[in-house]
Design a protein around this motif. Structure first.
Motif, PDB file in Angstrom:
ATOM      1  N   THR A  85       1.745  -4.294   4.716  1.00 22.49           N
ATOM      2  CA  THR A  85       0.771  -3.284   4.319  1.00 22.49           C
ATOM      3  C   THR A  85       1.496  -2.193   3.545  1.00 22.49           C
ATOM      4  O   THR A  85       2.420  -1.574   4.063  1.00 22.49           O
ATOM      5  CB  THR A  85       0.087  -2.667   5.552  1.00 22.49           C
ATOM      6  OG1 THR A  85      -0.497  -3.717   6.297  1.00 22.49           O
ATOM      7  CG2 THR A  85      -0.967  -1.669   5.138  1.00 22.49           C
ATOM      8  N   LEU A  86       1.110  -1.996   2.332  1.00 24.57           N
ATOM      9  CA  LEU A  86       1.702  -0.947   1.503  1.00 24.57           C
ATOM     10  C   LEU A  86       0.721   0.200   1.390  1.00 24.57           C
ATOM     11  O   LEU A  86      -0.400   0.017   0.930  1.00 24.57           O
ATOM     12  CB  LEU A  86       2.040  -1.474   0.108  1.00 24.57           C
ATOM     13  CG  LEU A  86       3.071  -2.594   0.052  1.00 24.57           C
ATOM     14  CD1 LEU A  86       3.244  -3.063  -1.378  1.00 24.57           C
ATOM     15  CD2 LEU A  86       4.398  -2.121   0.614  1.00 24.57           C
ATOM     16  N   THR A  87       1.145   1.342   1.821  1.00 20.92           N
ATOM     17  CA  THR A  87       0.285   2.518   1.683  1.00 20.92           C
ATOM     18  C   THR A  87       0.792   3.333   0.506  1.00 20.92           C
ATOM     19  O   THR A  87       1.995   3.585   0.396  1.00 20.92           O
ATOM     20  CB  THR A  87       0.290   3.374   2.958  1.00 20.92           C
ATOM     21  OG1 THR A  87       1.634   3.702   3.295  1.00 20.92           O
ATOM     22  CG2 THR A  87      -0.367   2.654   4.111  1.00 20.92           C
ATOM     23  N   PRO A  88      -0.089   3.698  -0.384  1.00 21.91           N
ATOM     24  CA  PRO A  88       0.345   4.479  -1.544  1.00 21.91           C
ATOM     25  C   PRO A  88       0.881   5.836  -1.102  1.00 21.91           C
ATOM     26  O   PRO A  88       0.360   6.454  -0.174  1.00 21.91           O
ATOM     27  CB  PRO A  88      -0.912   4.632  -2.393  1.00 21.91           C
ATOM     28  CG  PRO A  88      -2.042   4.220  -1.530  1.00 21.91           C
ATOM     29  CD  PRO A  88      -1.507   3.455  -0.379  1.00 21.91           C
ATOM     30  N   LYS A  89       1.935   6.254  -1.763  1.00 20.65           N
ATOM     31  CA  LYS A  89       2.530   7.547  -1.469  1.00 20.65           C
ATOM     32  C   LYS A  89       1.615   8.649  -2.000  1.00 20.65           C
ATOM     33  O   LYS A  89       1.163   8.596  -3.142  1.00 20.65           O
ATOM     34  CB  LYS A  89       3.902   7.645  -2.136  1.00 20.65           C
ATOM     35  CG  LYS A  89       4.732   8.798  -1.685  1.00 20.65           C
ATOM     36  CD  LYS A  89       6.118   8.710  -2.275  1.00 20.65           C
ATOM     37  CE  LYS A  89       6.991   9.796  -1.700  1.00 20.65           C
ATOM     38  NZ  LYS A  89       8.338   9.713  -2.241  1.00 20.65           N
ATOM     39  N   GLU A  90       1.336   9.593  -1.151  1.00 19.23           N
ATOM     40  CA  GLU A  90       0.449  10.688  -1.544  1.00 19.23           C
ATOM     41  C   GLU A  90       1.156  11.608  -2.534  1.00 19.23           C
ATOM     42  O   GLU A  90       2.293  12.013  -2.317  1.00 19.23           O
ATOM     43  CB  GLU A  90       0.037  11.487  -0.317  1.00 19.23           C
ATOM     44  CG  GLU A  90      -0.999  12.538  -0.618  1.00 19.23           C
ATOM     45  CD  GLU A  90      -1.458  13.270   0.629  1.00 19.23           C
ATOM     46  OE1 GLU A  90      -1.710  14.470   0.519  1.00 19.23           O
ATOM     47  OE2 GLU A  90      -1.547  12.641   1.692  1.00 19.23           O
ATOM     48  N   GLN A  91       0.482  11.922  -3.619  1.00 19.86           N
ATOM     49  CA  GLN A  91       1.034  12.818  -4.625  1.00 19.86           C
ATOM     50  C   GLN A  91       0.856  14.264  -4.176  1.00 19.86           C
ATOM     51  O   GLN A  91      -0.193  14.625  -3.649  1.00 19.86           O
ATOM     52  CB  GLN A  91       0.326  12.611  -5.973  1.00 19.86           C
ATOM     53  CG  GLN A  91       0.593  11.256  -6.585  1.00 19.86           C
ATOM     54  CD  GLN A  91       2.054  11.043  -6.911  1.00 19.86           C
ATOM     55  OE1 GLN A  91       2.721  11.935  -7.418  1.00 19.86           O
ATOM     56  NE2 GLN A  91       2.553   9.874  -6.593  1.00 19.86           N
TER      57      GLN A  91
END
Length: 82
Positions: free
Chosen positions: A4-10
């Motif tokens: 599961t890849l969670t996008p890094k929050e900008q």
């Protein structure tokens, strides 16, 4: 098995968060000012990045800018519109 890849929050660059070390480091480098000068600007106008930029520009226009050019010379282009 699927990872599961969670996008890094900008980061929210519209606000300056003085309580986060990485934010302070970003803004002091981005604006080329000291932590103390950044804190003074935030205390005066709030944590809106636009308001802080405007305040710093006003201070420099008054000749009380304490920022130094640590990153080398800056080229300023002035144009005369006729």
């Amino acid at each position: 098995m699927m990872d599961t890849l969670t996008p890094k929050e900008q980061p929210d660059r519209s606000k300056i968060k003085m309580n986060l070390k990485q934010e302070v480091r970003y803004w002091t480098k981005h604006l080329n000012i000291s932590k103390e000068d950044l804190q003074k600007a935030v205390d005066k106008v709030g944590n809106s990045a636009a308001a802080v930029r405007k305040e710093l520009a006003v201070d420099c226009g008054r000749g009380v800018c304490s920022r130094t050019l640590e990153r080398g010379p800056t080229l300023l282009l002035l144009t005369n519109h006729i």
